[in-house]
Design a protein around this motif. Structure first.
Motif, PDB file in Angstrom:
ATOM      1  N   LYS A  70       0.854  -1.192   0.000  1.00 55.02           N
ATOM      2  CA  LYS A  70       0.000   0.000   0.000  1.00 55.02           C
ATOM      3  C   LYS A  70       0.885   1.235   0.000  1.00 55.02           C
ATOM      4  O   LYS A  70       1.826   1.330   0.786  1.00 55.02           O
ATOM      5  N   LEU A  71       0.573   2.164  -0.898  1.00 56.00           N
ATOM      6  CA  LEU A  71       1.317   3.415  -1.007  1.00 56.00           C
ATOM      7  C   LEU A  71       0.427   4.553  -0.531  1.00 56.00           C
ATOM      8  O   LEU A  71      -0.671   4.776  -1.058  1.00 56.00           O
ATOM      9  N   TRP A  72       0.907   5.275   0.498  1.00 51.16           N
ATOM     10  CA  TRP A  72       0.132   6.368   1.091  1.00 51.16           C
ATOM     11  C   TRP A  72       0.666   7.710   0.585  1.00 51.16           C
ATOM     12  O   TRP A  72       1.864   7.915   0.492  1.00 51.16           O
ATOM     13  N   ALA A  73      -0.271   8.617   0.269  1.00 54.32           N
ATOM     14  CA  ALA A  73       0.087   9.958  -0.225  1.00 54.32           C
ATOM     15  C   ALA A  73      -0.867  10.979   0.369  1.00 54.32           C
ATOM     16  O   ALA A  73      -1.974  10.653   0.809  1.00 54.32           O
ATOM     17  N   LEU A  74      -0.421  12.233   0.382  1.00 49.74           N
ATOM     18  CA  LEU A  74      -1.263  13.323   0.885  1.00 49.74           C
ATOM     19  C   LEU A  74      -2.325  13.709  -0.131  1.00 49.74           C
ATOM     20  O   LEU A  74      -2.081  13.714  -1.339  1.00 49.74           O
ATOM     21  N   THR A  75      -3.515  14.018   0.364  1.00 49.10           N
ATOM     22  CA  THR A  75      -4.524  14.656  -0.475  1.00 49.10           C
ATOM     23  C   THR A  75      -4.228  16.151  -0.520  1.00 49.10           C
ATOM     24  O   THR A  75      -3.325  16.653   0.176  1.00 49.10           O
ATOM     25  N   ASP A  76      -4.974  16.887  -1.312  1.00 50.52           N
ATOM     26  CA  ASP A  76      -4.778  18.347  -1.348  1.00 50.52           C
ATOM     27  C   ASP A  76      -5.009  18.951   0.029  1.00 50.52           C
ATOM     28  O   ASP A  76      -4.262  19.835   0.471  1.00 50.52           O
ATOM     29  N   GLY A  77      -6.041  18.441   0.730  1.00 51.00           N
ATOM     30  CA  GLY A  77      -6.303  18.951   2.078  1.00 51.00           C
ATOM     31  C   GLY A  77      -5.190  18.609   3.035  1.00 51.00           C
ATOM     32  O   GLY A  77      -4.802  19.425   3.872  1.00 51.00           O
ATOM     33  N   GLY A  78      -4.655  17.405   2.928  1.00 49.75           N
ATOM     34  CA  GLY A  78      -3.552  17.003   3.786  1.00 49.75           C
ATOM     35  C   GLY A  78      -2.310  17.812   3.520  1.00 49.75           C
ATOM     36  O   GLY A  78      -1.547  18.137   4.448  1.00 49.75           O
ATOM     37  N   ARG A  79      -2.082  18.152   2.246  1.00 48.46           N
ATOM     38  CA  ARG A  79      -0.896  18.941   1.906  1.00 48.46           C
ATOM     39  C   ARG A  79      -1.009  20.342   2.498  1.00 48.46           C
ATOM     40  O   ARG A  79      -0.025  20.912   2.976  1.00 48.46           O
ATOM     41  N   ASP A  80      -2.235  20.899   2.496  1.00 50.91           N
ATOM     42  CA  ASP A  80      -2.430  22.223   3.097  1.00 50.91           C
ATOM     43  C   ASP A  80      -2.130  22.193   4.590  1.00 50.91           C
ATOM     44  O   ASP A  80      -1.488  23.110   5.129  1.00 50.91           O
ATOM     45  N   VAL A  81      -2.586  21.126   5.267  1.00 51.21           N
ATOM     46  CA  VAL A  81      -2.330  21.014   6.703  1.00 51.21           C
ATOM     47  C   VAL A  81      -0.831  20.871   6.963  1.00 51.21           C
ATOM     48  O   VAL A  81      -0.280  21.499   7.876  1.00 51.21           O
ATOM     49  N   ALA A  82      -0.157  20.042   6.151  1.00 49.15           N
ATOM     50  CA  ALA A  82       1.279  19.819   6.345  1.00 49.15           C
ATOM     51  C   ALA A  82       2.066  21.100   6.163  1.00 49.15           C
ATOM     52  O   ALA A  82       3.050  21.345   6.883  1.00 49.15           O
ATOM     53  N   ARG A  83       1.666  21.939   5.231  1.00 47.89           N
ATOM     54  CA  ARG A  83       2.391  23.183   4.978  1.00 47.89           C
ATOM     55  C   ARG A  83       2.246  24.155   6.134  1.00 47.89           C
ATOM     56  O   ARG A  83       3.114  25.000   6.370  1.00 47.89           O
ATOM     57  N   GLN A  84       1.144  24.060   6.869  1.00 51.35           N
ATOM     58  CA  GLN A  84       0.900  24.993   7.962  1.00 51.35           C
ATOM     59  C   GLN A  84       1.559  24.559   9.269  1.00 51.35           C
ATOM     60  O   GLN A  84       1.565  25.302  10.244  1.00 51.35           O
ATOM     61  N   LEU A  85       2.100  23.323   9.264  1.00 49.92           N
ATOM     62  CA  LEU A  85       2.718  22.821  10.485  1.00 49.92           C
ATOM     63  C   LEU A  85       4.035  23.531  10.751  1.00 49.92           C
ATOM     64  O   LEU A  85       4.787  23.847   9.841  1.00 49.92           O
TER      65      LEU A  85
ATOM     66  N   GLN B  78      -6.835   6.836  10.671  1.00 55.19           N
ATOM     67  CA  GLN B  78      -7.419   8.058  11.241  1.00 55.19           C
ATOM     68  C   GLN B  78      -7.247   9.234  10.280  1.00 55.19           C
ATOM     69  O   GLN B  78      -8.180  10.017  10.065  1.00 55.19           O
ATOM     70  N   LEU B  79      -6.060   9.339   9.681  1.00 52.78           N
ATOM     71  CA  LEU B  79      -5.812  10.416   8.728  1.00 52.78           C
ATOM     72  C   LEU B  79      -6.670  10.260   7.477  1.00 52.78           C
ATOM     73  O   LEU B  79      -7.128  11.256   6.896  1.00 52.78           O
ATOM     74  N   GLU B  80      -6.905   9.012   7.084  1.00 47.33           N
ATOM     75  CA  GLU B  80      -7.739   8.774   5.900  1.00 47.33           C
ATOM     76  C   GLU B  80      -9.176   9.210   6.150  1.00 47.33           C
ATOM     77  O   GLU B  80      -9.834   9.778   5.267  1.00 47.33           O
ATOM     78  N   LYS B  81      -9.687   8.938   7.348  1.00 51.71           N
ATOM     79  CA  LYS B  81     -11.049   9.359   7.689  1.00 51.71           C
ATOM     80  C   LYS B  81     -11.191  10.881   7.656  1.00 51.71           C
ATOM     81  O   LYS B  81     -12.236  11.427   7.301  1.00 51.71           O
ATOM     82  N   LYS B  82     -10.110  11.568   8.036  1.00 56.31           N
ATOM     83  CA  LYS B  82     -10.130  13.039   8.003  1.00 56.31           C
ATOM     84  C   LYS B  82      -9.961  13.589   6.592  1.00 56.31           C
ATOM     85  O   LYS B  82     -10.098  14.795   6.369  1.00 56.31           O
ATOM     86  N   GLY B  83      -9.628  12.715   5.652  1.00 53.86           N
ATOM     87  CA  GLY B  83      -9.450  13.165   4.273  1.00 53.86           C
ATOM     88  C   GLY B  83      -8.080  13.745   3.993  1.00 53.86           C
ATOM     89  O   GLY B  83      -7.886  14.420   2.973  1.00 53.86           O
TER      90      GLY B  83
END
Length: 820
Positions: free
Chosen positions: A122-137, A177-182
């Motif tokens: 299984k290969l996991w990647a950020l969604t657009d929403g996840g990328r926005d959250v990561a940039r704000q960290l 958990q992260l997948e459920k959050k999108g």
């Protein structure tokens, strides 16, 4: 002027039809990327998107016909530059799907043991929403929170789940958990398997070139290079590791630098198996010669012909096989031998390696994926002209197939237990037919269907009615255990005659084989106070007591629990263990004959191909006096010093609700009898039975196959069972009993009243009503003609599809070998 690689067909061939391993009959159309349009071929594997997954399917066709009404997805990756299934195997797969009413994609998946070439993950990647959250960290936020830490890692690039598990203890739960959050999304992927990941005992290391003087290497790598320099040639890496510290890690590191080579070594080599060098010089007797002449003449015609080689145990069928294969090779054609169980392959391998050397390839299910893939590639490359394998070996990519041999053709292990539920024997006949090859079905106790086909001249009957070297057949005695109880007033495992025979053989330094076709120590545990039996929580069967493992075990689903000290229902401490298994037989033998060397061979003691071979080899070499086991010791073993074969309970299986019960009992008893007296000493066989008057026991004691065949045929004809009808067993399964009842009722209403030429039995509870936590109901369909049977099955499948039944709810078993 265009470039030479700009060819027109890349514009014409834009689409491909792919058969995917999903429970539907249809193919799926995908658009081919430009880079694949001149490379994709029928029979090659292709990775494609399917829903949220990536699946690997087989290309059925490449074309320019755009699908109407929907937009096609683009294929992802071509796995094979050359078709992994040639046209002959593609046709064979289509026939299996049609005959056994199985989804074509699942059939083709079962034909290709090449999953060892790839790793799934299984290969996991950020969604657009996840990328926005990561940039704000900010860095401090992510130091303690595992969710934020994973987001920061995935911001750089997608990562596999296996890698993230090495970094975080609860990676899978956090990712969900992260997948459920999108914030993340997952993709099923396949990657090429690194051959250097193989186990050390499967790798050979060899020095390629001396490293450059200025190259700095760690001390362990320098020590390994020094060893390889002093000992030129190829070495088993596991053996080197015993001499050089950290050799395994160092070798892999040096291989990546191009200093040493690592390659997998052959699984089987001629030196690992015993072979009698005088075998080539043996003279065939009259019956063997006649059989060989008929088979070799058929191979020379290059036309399909089918033979049933019926020979008593010890009649020299294997020598006929070997010479027939030798003749096929001399004609420039290749050959294949199927054996019914994993257990037989090492024994056969010794004879075949001795005769044909490295031209032999071995295929069976005990190998892991990479081992099977290695053998498959050797066959496809033409490096192996003789294939020895179990059921799935029939799908080996043998080119110019001239001879197919199915040894012990009656054996039930040729029948696949999961979808597609094919019979390897029948598939072998069809493959030989499609390849214009000769097929030989061999057995001392042929199935009724095969012998009936010989009577109808569909097969040519070849008979070997006597043992080689004019050795006598063993003498058989029936021991009536009812009389034994009346005379001794004891319910004993061994009769007085059996104990006497065992004692005589021990005194004479001869060997004995004892068969009881039941594993474990006791069949079940029960309460003397209330009668409660210890049941499996998932299946409607009692648990079997295994004393060595100190547990109660279900032989269907492997559920296990501790041995009860008190009744789970009434609390009474009066627990009794009833019934006898092979473990108990071994234990009682030790008590009766403390000086005897005793071994046991069943699924509990022979977990793995090496353990089985070790026990059989030790017994053959005389390291054991008595071998106790289940039916796996009754088949095919040729041990000259065995002069006594005994069956502890000849009645096991006779009372089962299955129309083949008598046939299976006769075959097991006859095969067991055939283990005795195969050398220069005469053999004795003892059958302990409570049903001495049953015709299956009587004919087995007389070693009269023809008598049993005629008697059993009368029963089959009267009841319209195979071979006098085409039959299918339909099983409906569901975790909720009311759902299983409702679905089986729907099928009953659909099929009844049955048309002329069709007989439907049921629906009714299956003999084992609950398995693997699913309730089971079944229907039997008997048809005078196979096409009519296929029509009824098609109606059932359409009903299930329309009503959206799950793929596991409906089991269709065409030509069933068991009704349990």
């Amino acid at each position: 002027m265009g470039y030479p690689w700009h060819t027109n067909y890349t514009e014409d061939i834009e689409f491909c039809d792919v058969s995917l391993p999903v429970p539907v009959d249809q193919a799926f159309t995908y658009r081919l990327p430009v880079t694949l349009r001149h490379r994709a071929q029928r029979g090659a594997r292709l990775s494609v998107p399917f829903g949220g997954r990536t699946l690997t399917g087989v290309i059925l066709d490449v074309h320019d016909r755009a699908p109407q009404g929907y937009k096609t997805k683009e294929a992802l990756r071509l796995i094979d530059e050359q078709p992994v299934l040639d046209e002959g195997l593609m046709k064979l797969g289509a026939w299996i799907a049609q005959y056994y009413c199985a989804p074509p994609g699942e059939v083709y998946r079962g034909m290709m043991p090449l999953s060892g070439e790839t790793r799934k993950g299984k290969l996991w990647a950020l969604t657009d929403g996840g990328r926005d959250v990561a940039r704000q960290l900010i860095l401090g936020d992510a130091e303690t929170d595992p969710q934020l830490q994973i987001l920061r890692l995935l911001e750089a690039r997608p990562l596999t789940e296996s890698y993230l598990k090495t970094k975080f203890e609860n990676a899978k739960r956090v990712l969900q958990q992260l997948e459920k959050k999108g914030y993340v999304e997952v993709e099923d992927v396949e990657a090429d398997r690194d051959p250097m990941r193989a186990a050390s005992d499967r790798l050979r290391v060899e020095l390629l070139e001396a490293p450059k003087p200025d190259l700095k290497l760690p001390k362990p790598e320098r020590e390994l290079l020094a060893y390889l320099h002093l000992h030129p040639g190829s070495h088993n890496l596991a053996e080197v590791e015993t001499l050089v510290k950290s050799a395994s890690v160092s070798a892999r590191a040096l291989a990546r630098k191009g200093i040493v080579s690592l390659h997998t070594e052959p699984i089987f080599t001629p030196g690992r198996h015993t072979y009698d060098p005088t075998a080539d010089a043996r003279t065939l007797n009259t019956h063997q010669q006649a059989a060989f002449d008929a088979i070799s003449a058929a191979v020379a015609t290059r036309q399909y012909q089918a033979f049933l080689l019926q020979g008593v145990t010890g009649s020299g069928k294997t020598e006929v096989y070997l010479r027939s294969i030798d003749h096929a090779l001399s004609q420039g054609r290749n050959a294949m031998l199927l054996v019914p169980e994993i257990a037989l392959t090492p024994q056969m391998a010794g004879q075949f390696f001795g005769r044909f050397g490295d031209r032999v390839a071995i295929l069976h299910s005990a190998f892991n994926d990479s081992e099977r893939a290695e053998q498959w590639r050797r066959i496809r490359a033409g490096k192996a002209q003789v294939v020895v394998g179990t059921r799935s070996g029939i799908f080996a990519p043998v080119q110019d197939l001239g001879l197919v041999i199915v040894d012990e053709e009656h054996d039930s292990s040729y029948k696949q237990a999961e979808t597609p539920r094919y019979n390897g024997r029948d598939v072998a006949v069809m493959r030989a037919h499609q390849a214009n090859a000769t097929v030989v079905l061999g057995s001392a106790t042929p199935s009724l269907e095969s012998r009936y086909n010989a009577d109808r001249k569909k097969y040519t009957l070849l008979e070997l009615p006597e043992r080689i070297a004019q050795r006598p057949m063993p003498s058989v005695e029936l021991i009536d255990m009812r009389l034994e109880f009346l005379e001794t007033r004891k319910q004993a495992t061994f009769s007085r005659r059996m104990l006497e025979g065992l004692g005589q053989k021990l005194e004479q330094k001869e060997q004995t084989m004892l068969v009881l076709n039941r594993r474990g120590f006791s069949s079940f545990a029960g309460c003397r106070a209330c009668g409660e039996r210890v049941q499996c929580t998932n299946c409607s069967v009692t648990l079997t007591y295994h004393r060595r493992d100190r547990r109660m075990l279900c032989h269907y689903c492997n559920y296990a629990e501790k041995v009860p000290s008190a009744c789970p229902k009434c609390g009474s401490e009066h627990i009794q263990f009833l019934g006898t298994g092979s473990e108990r037989v071994e234990d009682e033998l030790h008590n009766q004959f403390p000086e005897a060397r005793i071994a046991r061979l069943d699924r509990d003691t022979a977990a793995g191909k090496k353990k089985f071979e070790s026990i059989i080899s030790d017994f053959r070499e005389g390291n054991y006096d008595i071998l106790v086991g289940t039916q796996m010791i009754a088949k095919g073993h040729d041990i000259p010093n065995v002069t006594l074969a005994g069956v502890i309970n000849a009645d096991i299986g006779l009372g089962l609700p299955d129309f083949r019960a008598a046939e299976r009992t006769f075959q097991l008893l006859t095969q067991t009898a055939g283990r005795a007296g195969r050398g220069s000493l005469p053999g004795t066989v003892l059958f302990q039975t409570n049903s001495p008057d049953h015709y299956a026991v009587q004919y087995a004691a007389a070693q009269d196959y023809n008598g049993f065949y005629e008697k059993e045929l009368q029963f089959r004809r009267a009841m319209r069972y195979p071979p006098f009808s085409a039959m299918a067993n339909i099983v409906i399964r569901h975790q909720k009993q009311e759902q299983a009842l409702r679905m089986s009722g729907e099928l009953g209403s659909l099929l009844l009243p049955a048309p002329d030429g069709i007989k439907v039995l049921g629906p009714a509870e299956a003999p084992v009503q609950r398995l693997h936590n699913e309730f089971r109901y079944q229907m039997l369909i008997k048809a005078a003609h196979r096409r009519a049977l296929g029509d009824q099955i098609q109606r059932i499948r359409q009903h299930a599809e329309v009503h959206k039944w799950t793929s596991t709810s409906l089991v269709i078993d065409v030509d069933p070998l068991t009704l349990l």
